[in-house]
Write a protein that holds these residues in place. Sequence first.
Motif, PDB file in Angstrom:
ATOM      1  N   LEU A 240      -6.744  -8.284  20.892  1.00 37.89           N
ATOM      2  CA  LEU A 240      -6.115  -8.114  22.205  1.00 37.89           C
ATOM      3  C   LEU A 240      -5.140  -9.241  22.516  1.00 37.89           C
ATOM      4  CD1 LEU A 240      -9.047  -6.913  24.476  1.00 37.89           C
ATOM      5  CD2 LEU A 240      -6.909  -5.704  24.070  1.00 37.89           C
ATOM      6  N   PRO A 241      -3.982  -8.931  23.154  1.00 41.24           N
ATOM      7  CA  PRO A 241      -3.536  -7.591  23.540  1.00 41.24           C
ATOM      8  C   PRO A 241      -2.570  -6.953  22.542  1.00 41.24           C
ATOM      9  CG  PRO A 241      -2.202  -9.194  24.664  1.00 41.24           C
ATOM     10  CD  PRO A 241      -3.146  -9.972  23.774  1.00 41.24           C
ATOM     11  N   ILE A 242      -2.879  -7.067  21.256  1.00 41.83           N
ATOM     12  CA  ILE A 242      -2.157  -6.315  20.231  1.00 41.83           C
ATOM     13  C   ILE A 242      -3.005  -5.094  19.897  1.00 41.83           C
ATOM     14  CG2 ILE A 242      -1.212  -6.338  17.895  1.00 41.83           C
ATOM     15  CD1 ILE A 242      -0.975  -9.382  18.147  1.00 41.83           C
ATOM     16  N   ARG A 243      -2.378  -3.957  19.749  1.00 40.82           N
ATOM     17  CA  ARG A 243      -3.123  -2.735  19.464  1.00 40.82           C
ATOM     18  C   ARG A 243      -2.677  -2.138  18.138  1.00 40.82           C
ATOM     19  NH1 ARG A 243      -3.419   2.979  22.852  1.00 40.82           N
ATOM     20  NH2 ARG A 243      -5.540   3.517  22.214  1.00 40.82           N
ATOM     21  N   ARG A 244      -3.651  -1.792  17.295  1.00 42.75           N
ATOM     22  CA  ARG A 244      -3.371  -1.124  16.022  1.00 42.75           C
ATOM     23  C   ARG A 244      -3.978   0.270  16.055  1.00 42.75           C
ATOM     24  NH1 ARG A 244      -5.895  -3.644  10.627  1.00 42.75           N
ATOM     25  NH2 ARG A 244      -7.785  -3.202  11.837  1.00 42.75           N
ATOM     26  N   THR A 245      -3.163   1.287  15.828  1.00 38.66           N
ATOM     27  CA  THR A 245      -3.643   2.660  15.786  1.00 38.66           C
ATOM     28  C   THR A 245      -3.170   3.329  14.501  1.00 38.66           C
ATOM     29  OG1 THR A 245      -1.709   3.396  17.055  1.00 38.66           O
ATOM     30  CG2 THR A 245      -3.735   2.914  18.290  1.00 38.66           C
ATOM     31  N   TYR A 246      -3.853   4.407  14.128  1.00 38.11           N
ATOM     32  CA  TYR A 246      -3.557   5.096  12.880  1.00 38.11           C
ATOM     33  C   TYR A 246      -3.229   6.572  13.141  1.00 38.11           C
ATOM     34  CZ  TYR A 246      -5.979   1.107  10.708  1.00 38.11           C
ATOM     35  OH  TYR A 246      -6.371  -0.156  10.321  1.00 38.11           O
ATOM     36  N   ASP A 247      -2.252   7.074  12.404  1.00 40.66           N
ATOM     37  CA  ASP A 247      -1.921   8.501  12.441  1.00 40.66           C
ATOM     38  C   ASP A 247      -1.636   8.961  11.019  1.00 40.66           C
ATOM     39  OD1 ASP A 247      -1.689   9.344  15.362  1.00 40.66           O
ATOM     40  OD2 ASP A 247      -0.389   7.575  15.350  1.00 40.66           O
ATOM     41  N   ASN A 248      -2.208  10.087  10.643  1.00 42.77           N
ATOM     42  CA  ASN A 248      -1.901  10.691   9.358  1.00 42.77           C
ATOM     43  C   ASN A 248      -0.855  11.777   9.577  1.00 42.77           C
ATOM     44  OD1 ASN A 248      -3.750   9.200   7.709  1.00 42.77           O
ATOM     45  ND2 ASN A 248      -5.407  10.368   8.632  1.00 42.77           N
ATOM     46  N   VAL A 249       0.332  11.565   9.031  1.00 42.80           N
ATOM     47  CA  VAL A 249       1.468  12.444   9.264  1.00 42.80           C
ATOM     48  C   VAL A 249       1.717  13.330   8.048  1.00 42.80           C
ATOM     49  CG1 VAL A 249       3.924  12.547   9.798  1.00 42.80           C
ATOM     50  CG2 VAL A 249       2.497  10.756  10.818  1.00 42.80           C
ATOM     51  N   GLU A 250       1.714  14.642   8.282  1.00 46.07           N
ATOM     52  CA  GLU A 250       2.024  15.604   7.218  1.00 46.07           C
ATOM     53  C   GLU A 250       3.526  15.851   7.211  1.00 46.07           C
ATOM     54  OE1 GLU A 250      -0.042  16.895   5.011  1.00 46.07           O
ATOM     55  OE2 GLU A 250      -1.792  15.847   5.884  1.00 46.07           O
ATOM     56  N   ARG A 251       4.151  15.694   6.056  1.00 44.10           N
ATOM     57  CA  ARG A 251       5.596  15.876   5.944  1.00 44.10           C
ATOM     58  C   ARG A 251       5.923  17.302   5.513  1.00 44.10           C
ATOM     59  NH1 ARG A 251       6.720  10.068   2.919  1.00 44.10           N
ATOM     60  NH2 ARG A 251       7.152   8.864   4.825  1.00 44.10           N
ATOM     61  N   PRO A 252       7.163  17.746   5.773  1.00 43.62           N
ATOM     62  CA  PRO A 252       7.541  19.127   5.438  1.00 43.62           C
ATOM     63  C   PRO A 252       7.374  19.483   3.965  1.00 43.62           C
ATOM     64  CG  PRO A 252       9.139  18.167   6.948  1.00 43.62           C
ATOM     65  CD  PRO A 252       8.235  17.050   6.516  1.00 43.62           C
TER      66      PRO A 252
ATOM     67  N   VAL B  27       0.611   6.395   9.125  1.00 37.42           N
ATOM     68  CA  VAL B  27       1.470   5.563   9.963  1.00 37.42           C
ATOM     69  C   VAL B  27       0.583   4.658  10.813  1.00 37.42           C
ATOM     70  CG1 VAL B  27       3.214   5.524  11.779  1.00 37.42           C
ATOM     71  CG2 VAL B  27       3.276   7.312  10.027  1.00 37.42           C
ATOM     72  N   VAL B  28       0.744   3.357  10.628  1.00 36.13           N
ATOM     73  CA  VAL B  28      -0.022   2.367  11.375  1.00 36.13           C
ATOM     74  C   VAL B  28       0.896   1.771  12.444  1.00 36.13           C
ATOM     75  CG1 VAL B  28      -1.385   0.246  11.250  1.00 36.13           C
ATOM     76  CG2 VAL B  28      -1.355   1.831   9.308  1.00 36.13           C
ATOM     77  N   THR B  29       0.512   1.937  13.691  1.00 40.06           N
ATOM     78  CA  THR B  29       1.322   1.439  14.792  1.00 40.06           C
ATOM     79  C   THR B  29       0.794   0.101  15.283  1.00 40.06           C
ATOM     80  OG1 THR B  29       1.894   3.690  15.502  1.00 40.06           O
ATOM     81  CG2 THR B  29       2.183   1.928  17.118  1.00 40.06           C
ATOM     82  N   ILE B  30       1.683  -0.874  15.373  1.00 38.81           N
ATOM     83  CA  ILE B  30       1.368  -2.205  15.901  1.00 38.81           C
ATOM     84  C   ILE B  30       2.150  -2.355  17.199  1.00 38.81           C
ATOM     85  CG2 ILE B  30       1.417  -4.680  15.498  1.00 38.81           C
ATOM     86  CD1 ILE B  30      -0.401  -3.260  13.546  1.00 38.81           C
TER      87      ILE B  30
ATOM     88  N   HIS C  88       0.842  -1.194   0.000  1.00 42.68           N
ATOM     89  CA  HIS C  88       0.000   0.000   0.000  1.00 42.68           C
ATOM     90  C   HIS C  88       0.880   1.248   0.000  1.00 42.68           C
ATOM     91  CE1 HIS C  88      -2.934   3.005   1.224  1.00 42.68           C
ATOM     92  NE2 HIS C  88      -3.903   2.111   1.044  1.00 42.68           N
ATOM     93  N   LYS C  89       0.925   1.944  -1.134  1.00 43.91           N
ATOM     94  CA  LYS C  89       1.712   3.158  -1.236  1.00 43.91           C
ATOM     95  C   LYS C  89       1.113   4.235  -0.321  1.00 43.91           C
ATOM     96  CE  LYS C  89       3.570   6.449  -4.596  1.00 43.91           C
ATOM     97  NZ  LYS C  89       3.581   6.872  -6.026  1.00 43.91           N
ATOM     98  N   GLY C  90       1.981   4.913   0.406  1.00 41.50           N
ATOM     99  CA  GLY C  90       1.513   5.963   1.299  1.00 41.50           C
ATOM    100  C   GLY C  90       1.175   5.472   2.690  1.00 41.50           C
ATOM    101  N   ARG C  91       1.497   4.213   2.977  1.00 42.28           N
ATOM    102  CA  ARG C  91       1.272   3.669   4.316  1.00 42.28           C
ATOM    103  C   ARG C  91       2.596   3.169   4.875  1.00 42.28           C
ATOM    104  NH1 ARG C  91      -2.881  -0.949   4.456  1.00 42.28           N
ATOM    105  NH2 ARG C  91      -4.367   0.782   4.467  1.00 42.28           N
ATOM    106  N   ARG C  92       2.803   3.418   6.146  1.00 41.22           N
ATOM    107  CA  ARG C  92       4.042   3.024   6.804  1.00 41.22           C
ATOM    108  C   ARG C  92       3.701   2.373   8.139  1.00 41.22           C
ATOM    109  NH1 ARG C  92       9.293   4.085   6.018  1.00 41.22           N
ATOM    110  NH2 ARG C  92      10.718   4.355   7.768  1.00 41.22           N
ATOM    111  N   TYR C  93       4.405   1.293   8.462  1.00 38.42           N
ATOM    112  CA  TYR C  93       4.169   0.603   9.724  1.00 38.42           C
ATOM    113  C   TYR C  93       5.223   0.998  10.750  1.00 38.42           C
ATOM    114  CZ  TYR C  93       0.507  -2.356   7.869  1.00 38.42           C
ATOM    115  OH  TYR C  93      -0.676  -2.791   7.340  1.00 38.42           O
ATOM    116  N   ARG C  94       4.773   1.162  11.974  1.00 37.70           N
ATOM    117  CA  ARG C  94       5.656   1.413  13.117  1.00 37.70           C
ATOM    118  C   ARG C  94       5.363   0.330  14.139  1.00 37.70           C
ATOM    119  NH1 ARG C  94       5.494   4.597  18.059  1.00 37.70           N
ATOM    120  NH2 ARG C  94       7.593   5.318  18.569  1.00 37.70           N
ATOM    121  N   CYS C  95       6.332  -0.541  14.409  1.00 39.94           N
ATOM    122  CA  CYS C  95       6.077  -1.747  15.197  1.00 39.94           C
ATOM    123  C   CYS C  95       6.966  -1.826  16.426  1.00 39.94           C
ATOM    124  CB  CYS C  95       6.296  -2.991  14.328  1.00 39.94           C
ATOM    125  SG  CYS C  95       5.257  -3.039  12.850  1.00 39.94           S
TER     126      CYS C  95
END
Length: 247
Positions: free
Chosen positions: A141-153, A160-163, A10-17
């Motif tokens: 549970l107990p894995i958590r997935r959250t989403y953040d839309n990050v604006e770059r300079p 950014v999807v956090t696992i 998925h272009k434009g999506r980044r995982y943070r684990c």
Amino acid sequence: AWVEFDDPSHKGRRYRCDLTWLTSRWTCIYGRGCKGIYADRPNDGCCTLGAHFSSKGDEKRTLKWAKKLDPEHWQFYNVARKKGATVKVGKGERKTRVVQGGCIFLNRPGFPGGEGCALHGLAEREGVSFVETKPDVCWQLPIRRTYDNVERPDGTSVQVVTIAEYDRRGWGDGGHDLDWYCSGNTDAHIGTEPVYVSNRDELVGLMGKKAYAVLVEYCRAREAMLAAARDKVVHKGLAPHPADPQA
């Protein structure tokens, strides 16, 4: 210890684990030492409050599988037939019904059809992953997935999807009211495999197969570094999960 990488699907999506959590030895110990989130209901595990559905599709899928249940394997089958297995709890929100102080799908100790989640037992009998049969919040549970839309300079943006670990803080203020919680308790860090292996189905459901394959490589690299540093002065970033026995 964290890692970030682009989603290969998925272009434009980044995982943070959270590698510290994903390489920990946490495992579900329901029925073999779990104390339940409330001291006065130790046999409920984390099923006391019922499950909030993430979407209409989540509820529809769960109820479709529930139709396969019968009175032999579901203690509150008749209650569900008369009153329904789900209820409305707020504007646009729905959850599983609570019966006698616990989720309607939770079979209590002594039930001839087996205690524990009726939908989990159904998955085992059907030969499918419980990721298919249970509400989203239950299998995640107990894995958590959250989403953040990050604006770059440069004016571009990335999702950014956090696992990570769904620890007490994930419950908000209610986390302080839990008498016991498994993810941060050494009692539950007794798995024979690390989370990224034992919870493969859940992680694939949250990330997709290609992103999971990338995650596996990072987890293996971290495990190798931990093994190499075990008998030396360990850098903070290489420390194991604080609830793991080796910590």
